[in-house]
Design a protein around this motif. Structure first.
Motif, short mmCIF file in Angstrom:
data_model
loop_
_atom_site.label_atom_id
_atom_site.label_comp_id
_atom_site.label_asym_id
_atom_site.label_seq_id
_atom_site.Cartn_x
_atom_site.Cartn_y
_atom_site.Cartn_z
N CYS A 13 15.07 -18.11 27.00
CA CYS A 13 14.19 -16.94 26.91
C CYS A 13 14.98 -15.64 26.73
CB CYS A 13 13.30 -16.84 28.14
SG CYS A 13 14.16 -16.41 29.67
N GLY A 14 16.24 -15.63 27.15
CA GLY A 14 17.08 -14.45 26.98
C GLY A 14 16.92 -13.37 28.03
N ALA A 15 16.07 -13.59 29.01
CA ALA A 15 15.82 -12.56 30.03
C ALA A 15 17.06 -12.18 30.82
CB ALA A 15 14.72 -13.03 30.98
N CYS A 16 17.94 -13.13 31.04
CA CYS A 16 19.11 -12.87 31.87
C CYS A 16 20.19 -12.03 31.18
CB CYS A 16 19.72 -14.18 32.37
SG CYS A 16 20.25 -15.28 31.03
N VAL A 17 20.25 -12.12 29.87
CA VAL A 17 21.33 -11.45 29.14
C VAL A 17 21.37 -9.94 29.41
CG1 VAL A 17 22.34 -11.01 26.87
CG2 VAL A 17 21.40 -13.27 27.39
N PRO A 18 20.27 -9.21 29.20
CA PRO A 18 20.32 -7.77 29.46
C PRO A 18 20.36 -7.41 30.95
CG PRO A 18 18.13 -8.38 28.75
CD PRO A 18 18.99 -9.60 28.61
N SER A 19 20.07 -8.38 31.81
CA SER A 19 20.07 -8.09 33.25
C SER A 19 21.47 -8.01 33.84
CB SER A 19 19.27 -9.16 34.01
OG SER A 19 20.01 -10.36 34.12
N CYS A 20 22.46 -8.51 33.11
CA CYS A 20 23.83 -8.56 33.63
C CYS A 20 24.55 -7.22 33.43
CB CYS A 20 24.62 -9.67 32.94
SG CYS A 20 26.29 -9.82 33.58
N PRO A 21 24.93 -6.57 34.52
CA PRO A 21 25.57 -5.25 34.40
C PRO A 21 27.02 -5.30 33.89
CG PRO A 21 25.53 -5.93 36.69
CD PRO A 21 24.74 -6.96 35.92
N ASP A 23 28.03 -7.65 31.43
CA ASP A 23 28.01 -8.39 30.17
C ASP A 23 28.69 -9.76 30.26
OD1 ASP A 23 26.60 -6.39 28.76
OD2 ASP A 23 28.46 -5.28 28.42
N ALA A 24 28.44 -10.47 31.37
CA ALA A 24 29.04 -11.79 31.56
C ALA A 24 28.17 -12.91 30.97
CB ALA A 24 29.27 -12.05 33.04
N ILE A 25 26.95 -12.58 30.55
CA ILE A 25 26.04 -13.60 30.03
C ILE A 25 25.86 -13.41 28.54
CG2 ILE A 25 23.77 -14.66 30.23
CD1 ILE A 25 23.55 -13.39 33.02
N GLY A 31 20.44 -20.60 21.76
CA GLY A 31 19.70 -19.59 22.51
C GLY A 31 19.82 -19.71 24.01
N LYS A 32 20.42 -20.79 24.48
CA LYS A 32 20.58 -20.97 25.93
C LYS A 32 21.71 -20.09 26.44
CE LYS A 32 18.50 -25.47 26.15
NZ LYS A 32 18.52 -26.78 26.79
N ALA A 33 21.54 -19.66 27.67
CA ALA A 33 22.50 -18.73 28.26
C ALA A 33 23.75 -19.44 28.78
CB ALA A 33 21.84 -17.98 29.41
N VAL A 34 24.83 -18.71 28.77
CA VAL A 34 26.08 -19.18 29.36
C VAL A 34 26.72 -17.99 30.07
CG1 VAL A 34 27.45 -18.79 27.25
CG2 VAL A 34 28.23 -20.44 28.96
N ILE A 35 27.29 -18.24 31.24
CA ILE A 35 27.90 -17.17 32.03
C ILE A 35 29.41 -17.32 32.00
CG2 ILE A 35 28.11 -16.16 34.34
CD1 ILE A 35 25.26 -17.19 34.90
N ASP A 36 30.09 -16.24 31.65
CA ASP A 36 31.55 -16.20 31.67
C ASP A 36 31.98 -15.92 33.10
OD1 ASP A 36 34.26 -15.53 31.53
OD2 ASP A 36 34.03 -14.42 29.65
N ALA A 37 32.49 -16.94 33.78
CA ALA A 37 32.86 -16.83 35.19
C ALA A 37 33.94 -15.78 35.43
CB ALA A 37 33.32 -18.18 35.72
N SER A 38 34.77 -15.53 34.43
CA SER A 38 35.83 -14.54 34.60
C SER A 38 35.30 -13.11 34.62
CB SER A 38 36.90 -14.69 33.52
OG SER A 38 36.39 -14.33 32.25
N LYS A 39 34.08 -12.91 34.10
CA LYS A 39 33.46 -11.58 34.09
C LYS A 39 32.42 -11.40 35.19
CE LYS A 39 33.79 -10.76 29.10
NZ LYS A 39 32.96 -10.52 27.90
N CYS A 40 31.86 -12.51 35.69
CA CYS A 40 30.77 -12.45 36.66
C CYS A 40 31.21 -11.76 37.95
CB CYS A 40 30.30 -13.87 36.98
SG CYS A 40 28.95 -13.95 38.18
N ASN A 41 30.42 -10.78 38.39
CA ASN A 41 30.74 -10.06 39.63
C ASN A 41 29.87 -10.50 40.81
OD1 ASN A 41 28.29 -8.84 39.15
ND2 ASN A 41 29.07 -6.74 39.10
N SER A 42 29.13 -11.57 40.61
CA SER A 42 28.31 -12.19 41.67
C SER A 42 27.19 -11.30 42.19
CB SER A 42 29.19 -12.63 42.84
OG SER A 42 30.21 -13.49 42.39
#
Length: 62
Positions: A13-21, A23-25, A31-42
């Protein structure tokens, strides 16, 4: 703690992409989301916005 998208549950759906402050997603070709663990701030913003609850805490080994 970082988060991981459960790919089989993601509806692309893409809802999570803009929610990430931080840009880890991003979206894969399907079209499925993927999270870059090296950027994720939890922060968990993506967990709160996901309509199908497919973003989970990635468990560490220890």
């Amino acid at each position: 703690m970082v988060f991981k998208v459960i790919e089989d549950e993601c509806i692309a759906c893409g809802a999570c992409v803009p929610s990430c402050p931080v840009d880890a997603i991003s979206e894969k070709d399907d079209g499925k989301a993927v999270i870059d663990a090296s950027k994720c701030n939890s922060c968990g913003d993506c967990v709160d916005i996901c309509p199908v609850d497919c973003i989970k805490e990635e468990k560490g080994c220890c």
